[in-house]
Motif scaffolding. Structure first.
Motif, PDB file in Angstrom:
ATOM      1  N   THR A 169      51.056   9.033 113.340  1.00 40.07           N
ATOM      2  CA  THR A 169      51.480   9.000 111.946  1.00 40.07           C
ATOM      3  C   THR A 169      52.821   8.302 111.837  1.00 40.07           C
ATOM      4  N   ALA A 170      52.996   7.588 110.724  1.00 40.65           N
ATOM      5  CA  ALA A 170      54.253   6.884 110.495  1.00 40.65           C
ATOM      6  C   ALA A 170      55.304   7.774 109.852  1.00 40.65           C
TER       7      ALA A 170
ATOM      8  N   THR B 227      53.451   5.359 125.874  1.00 39.94           N
ATOM      9  CA  THR B 227      53.299   4.980 124.468  1.00 39.94           C
ATOM     10  C   THR B 227      53.851   3.576 124.277  1.00 39.94           C
ATOM     11  N   LEU B 228      53.017   2.719 123.687  1.00 40.22           N
ATOM     12  CA  LEU B 228      53.404   1.326 123.466  1.00 40.22           C
ATOM     13  C   LEU B 228      53.690   1.101 121.996  1.00 40.22           C
ATOM     14  N   TYR B 229      54.867   0.522 121.708  1.00 37.46           N
ATOM     15  CA  TYR B 229      55.224   0.084 120.360  1.00 37.46           C
ATOM     16  C   TYR B 229      55.325  -1.443 120.428  1.00 37.46           C
ATOM     17  N   ALA B 230      54.530  -2.140 119.639  1.00 41.99           N
ATOM     18  CA  ALA B 230      54.509  -3.595 119.759  1.00 41.99           C
ATOM     19  C   ALA B 230      54.385  -4.247 118.395  1.00 41.99           C
TER      20      ALA B 230
ATOM     21  N   HIS C 278      55.094  -2.271 113.270  1.00 41.91           N
ATOM     22  CA  HIS C 278      54.585  -2.224 114.637  1.00 41.91           C
ATOM     23  C   HIS C 278      53.404  -1.276 114.693  1.00 41.91           C
ATOM     24  N   GLU C 279      52.530  -1.497 115.636  1.00 45.96           N
ATOM     25  CA  GLU C 279      51.466  -0.549 115.938  1.00 45.96           C
ATOM     26  C   GLU C 279      51.910   0.325 117.101  1.00 45.96           C
TER      27      GLU C 279
ATOM     28  N   PRO D  82      56.783   1.681 111.615  1.00 43.87           N
ATOM     29  CA  PRO D  82      55.373   1.923 111.937  1.00 43.87           C
ATOM     30  C   PRO D  82      54.449   1.536 110.785  1.00 43.87           C
ATOM     31  N   ALA D  83      53.290   0.999 111.134  1.00 45.87           N
ATOM     32  CA  ALA D  83      52.302   0.600 110.137  1.00 45.87           C
ATOM     33  C   ALA D  83      51.725   1.820 109.446  1.00 45.87           C
TER      34      ALA D  83
END
Length: 928
Positions: free
Chosen positions: A17-18, A141-144, A177-178, A297-298
């Motif tokens: 969740t964003a 956890t990847l934030y890209a 970012h996703e 975050p998206a």
């Protein structure tokens, strides 16, 4: 009784969740009739610890988070148990995993990186880095994100199936970012992360008439950070910056949203995203020094492949080219499986229509919409482009090695992966196809943002299109988060004086001029999301934008309170407008502009009242009333005529409640119906009038006129494109002419959803399912059965659960069925019955059939044209008789006749031979 549909905030496609305090929604099924919720328990469990909060009352949609705010990477599960006003209690729901998908303040420190020397604008590239995972890894956890479009691989495996990440936002002020859990992709020891990158929207050339140029930047760049959390409590971060390598020598040699993609399989980089890879062509990545926003975050679902279509037909064109037809205009790309020699190149050209048997590419303008694949020559090779999309039904195949097998080509449907919620069906085949065309039009134009068209060198977020289509969109799909995200960009792109650009994101410097029905998306779309989804928070977030837009209009309107004398699109694409001037409508643009000024003021006042801003509510309410009075004073005559005596003008007066006197409204409704009949029940409205004309007719007692207008098949009409084989909604009523020639206008699309706004009326009025309170907490069950239909039904997964309204004709009576979700009520209004309020559950009523289909017995060649057009059977007989003798004359009669009581069939035809033929056709009609 059980609880289902539990979700946190907007996205149901991911546990991330964003929001740090995600709102919760749930639904109840299999409850007793009339059941309402008295309260609910919410359990939040982390590891072995659990907390339970109770909420009182009926709220079950976007309920505020009752626990402490989530911390970055915090995870747990939520479940719900509801209690009914009747004393019932459900079991606990299935748990919903909830994970914080955002970073903490100051945690983002990844740098944007790119290749050292990009050779071309939008240069595709790949970046990589190796790293070591220690023993005891618990979570990764990847934030890209990218300024461009990207996909990430870890040890050779893509991290998800999303396309065109991170999507298109107002890049200069908001980049998203996703967030992905990649724990299962990692292994103890050496690992590698790689990013495949292209320019996408970030480097696209925007503009018209050959003047397009990059708006954001000339080359893409990528940023990411991988958080590794170990069982000893330590954390490591692998972030873009030093230690990353890059190359532009990969197989994707060119890529663009408009141009298409080129892939040379001979340049493949096997193992490039796995540990141990080594290639001297890779160089140290360099930082992208252009100023970048810290990504957030998206909140909207990503773009994904959502379906596949096989080839329906292989066509050899008159010029000898091979074209495949998928039978459906769609948005996406092709996947091919091909065998050939090294260096063989397959060229794939895309278009929506054929013109005289050849691929109709003129409407694409400067968009090449062409993909190429060069074979490596190593057996069967399967390929699809990664970073582009096309709008097409047909594809021309060039350079295919060997014998072509259509089974080797598949169309991949691509769009934002929204949940389908609403359906409509009827007994009318063409009407059902029209509705399906609306659905496909929405699918094709909801690709990261709501666009105008998906095929030509445009594909922009035109505000006017979504302003009129938002109600229909909100029924067909759960697009709350999608449109809320876009509205965030609208507010960011709004100018300091409150003006809203034509397009969002705004990439056209000249698009800042305020225009009615376009900029009004600032007030209309948040209102729609509140009404349809119960999303009060989006109303609150957008309220400053709504107020700024309304204040801007008030300044433009001045003391006269009329928005006049300025640039406007007006009733865009009125069917009487010439191809080269789509703004030249029958309704004066000042009438449209001043009507929308009043509407935006009224919607702002309503939002202020809902949000508790009493002073603003009074201020904007008074402004709306003054603007309404100014509009009536300026544009309405003493005889209840509007100075632009055109359908859109009357529809605005009725539907925007500009005219409140019941007698005047009745006269205006009658005049509107008269104008529609005079035009032979052919559509006479553009972007502004089309979404509201049917409501204006039915609200003023002219349902039969609305029926004739809806079911008309002559050009222009909603069903004319269907008779021409359309599988999406066209931009122009006559995007293709009757002879199969594409409209000569420079601006012609075969996939625009604006005129598909009619679907909302089909749902609310023909089927009879509409919201009365936000989020469908209270429904309206009020079908208007139309002659020519034996049944119609609408079904919707509302925020409270499944609702359905349908009617069928049985033995001369109409049976109405309704399903009302638990925790809601419905106001039922049926023909011949007093309105009644019902609770949840399944209901059925039988009423007398009120419908009549006008017939005039004994019509002759001396019949008044007004009588003839009212009798569909006689009208059809006359046209068939004329067409059999003189097709051109029949076309002229359809398009040019003025169907009034002052003209006769004899005076219109004035040809003895035709009159004799027509007279016999009328005499041959068998009347009961």
């Amino acid at each position: 009784m059980h609880v289902y549909g539990l979700r946190a905030e907007y996205r149901a496609d991911t546990p991330f969740t964003a929001a740090s305090r995600p709102r919760l929604s749930w639904k109840t099924a299999d409850a007793a009739p009339g059941w309402t919720q008295a309260g609910a328990e919410i359990e939040w469990r982390r590891s072995e610890a659990a907390a339970v909060a109770r909420v009182e009352g009926r709220d079950s949609v976007l309920v505020e988070w009752p626990f402490e705010s989530l911390q970055p990477r915090e995870e747990g599960s939520v479940r719900i148990r509801v209690h009914g006003a009747d004393g019932s209690t459900s079991d606990w729901s299935e748990p919903l995993d909830v994970r914080a998908g955002f970073l903490g303040d100051g945690e983002w420190h990844a740098r944007f990186i790119t290749v050292p020397e990009p050779a071309d604008i939008g240069q595709p590239m790949r970046l990589r880095r190796e790293f070591t995972v220690r023993p005891g890894l618990e979570t990764a956890t990847l934030y890209a994100t990218a300024r461009g479009v990207y996909q990430v691989e870890i040890d050779g495996v893509p991290v998800d199936a999303d396309r065109l990440k991170p999507g298109w936002t107002a890049y200069r002020s908001r980049l998203v970012h996703e967030t992905n859990d990649v724990t299962d992709l990692l292994r103890e020891g050496p690992n590698a992360i790689g990013a495949n990158l292209a320019g996408g929207w970030y480097t696209e050339r925007f503009g018209f008439h050959g003047q397009a140029r990059p708006f954001y930047g000339k080359y893409p760049s990528f940023a990411a950070q991988l958080h590794l959390e170990y069982d000893d409590g330590t954390t490591e971060v692998v972030a873009t910056g030093d230690g990353w390598r890059a190359t532009a020598d990969g197989p994707v040699t060119a890529s663009g949203i408009y141009a298409g993609e080129s892939h040379d399989a001979r340049r493949a980089l096997p193992g490039w995203s796995s540990p141990g890879y080594d290639d001297a062509r890779w160089l140290d990545a360099r930082p992208d020094t252009a100023k970048a926003q810290v990504p957030v975050p998206a909140t909207a679902p990503p773009v994904r492949a959502t379906g596949e279509l096989p080839v329906q037909e292989v066509i050899t064109t008159p010029s000898g080219r091979t074209v495949v037809d998928f039978g459906q205009n769609l948005v996406g790309h092709l996947r091919i499986s091909v065998q050939g020699r090294e260096g063989d190149t397959v060229v794939l050209r895309h278009a929506e229509v054929l013109e005289h048997g050849e691929l109709g590419t003129r409407p694409l303008r400067h968009a090449k919409a062409t993909d190429t694949y060069t074979l490596a020559g190593n057996g069967t090779e399967t390929w699809q482009p990664e970073f582009t999309f096309h709008g097409f039904r047909y594809a021309e195949i060039q350079g295919w090695p060997g014998e072509f097998d259509p089974a080797d080509v598949t169309a991949i449907v691509v769009h934002s992966d929204l949940e389908r919620t609403g359906h409509f069906s009827s007994s009318h085949e063409l009407l059902d196809r029209l509705h399906e065309n609306v659905v496909w039009g929405m699918r094709g134009n909801f690709v990261s943002i709501p666009t105008d068209c998906p095929q030509r060198d445009e594909r922009l977020g035109w505000t006017g299109d979504i302003q009129v289509f938002a109600p229909a969109a909100s029924f067909l799909y759960d697009c709350d988060g999608f449109l809320a995200s876009w509205l965030d960009d609208l507010a960011r792109e709004q100018f300091d004086d409150g003006a809203v650009p034509f397009i969002v994101p705004n990439v056209l410097e000249w698009a800042q001029t305020p225009a009615a029905a376009w900029g009004d998306a600032a007030t209309v779309v948040p209102t729609v999301l509140f009404d349809r989804f119960g999303d009060r928070a989006v109303l609150e977030r957008q309220y400053p934008s709504m107020r700024a837009w309304t204040d801007h209009l008030a300044a433009l309107a001045g003391d006269r309170l009329l928005w006049e004398g300025r640039f406007q699109f007006g009733d865009w694409l009125d069917p009487d407008a010439p191809p080269e001037d789509p703004a030249r409508a029958k309704t004066d643009p000042d009438i449209v502009a001043s009507a929308y000024f009043q509407r935006s003021a009224a919607l702002t006042a309503r939002a202020a009242s809902e949000l508790g801003h009493a002073e603003d509510a009074a201020k904007y309410g008074a402004l709306a009333e003054s603007a309404r009075e100014a509009w009536v004073r300026e544009y309405v005559t003493a005889a209840s005529r509007i100075v632009s005596d055109a359908p859109t003008a009357y529809a605005l007066a009725i539907e925007f409640d500009l005219v409140t006197d019941p007698a005047v409204r009745e006269r205006m409704g009658a005049r509107l119906a008269w104008l529609v009949r005079r035009a032979g029940y052919r559509i006479g409205t553009g972007f502004v009038g089309t979404p509201i004309i049917q409501d204006a007719l039915t609200r003023t007692g002219h349902a039969e006129t609305a029926r004739r207008l809806l079911l008309q098949t002559d050009n222009p009409s909603w069903l004319y494109p269907v008779t021409m084989g359309a599988t999406t909604i066209w931009e122009r009523w006559d995007s293709m002419l009757e002879d199969g020639t594409i409209n000569p206008g420079e601006m012609t699309s075969f996939n625009h959803y604006a005129f598909g706004a009619i679907a909302d009326w089909l749902h609310r009025t023909v089927a009879g399912l509409a919201p009365l309170e936000p989020g469908y907490r209270r429904l309206a069950v009020a079908p208007v059965p139309l002659a020519g239909l034996d049944r119609a039904a609408a079904e919707l997964e509302t925020p409270y659960g499944r609702a359905r309204v349908g009617w069928e004709v049985h033995d001369g009576r109409i049976v109405v069925h309704a399903q009302v979700p638990p925790n809601t009520t419905a106001l039922v209004t049926l023909p011949g019955r007093a309105s009644e309020e019902v609770g949840s559950g399944d209901h059925e009523w039988t009423v007398d059939d009120p419908r009549t289909e006008p017939r005039s017995p004994g019509l002759t060649v001396d019949a008044r044209l007004s009588d003839l057009i009212e009798d569909a059977e006689a009208y059809g007989a006359v046209l068939r008789a004329v067409e059999s003798a003189d097709p051109e004359r029949a076309r002229g009669l359809r398009r040019g006749a003025v169907w009034t009581e002052h003209r006769t069939l004899r005076s219109e035809l004035q040809d003895a031979g035709l009159l004799a033929r027509v007279g016999q056709a009328l005499a041959d009609l068998k009347r009961d």
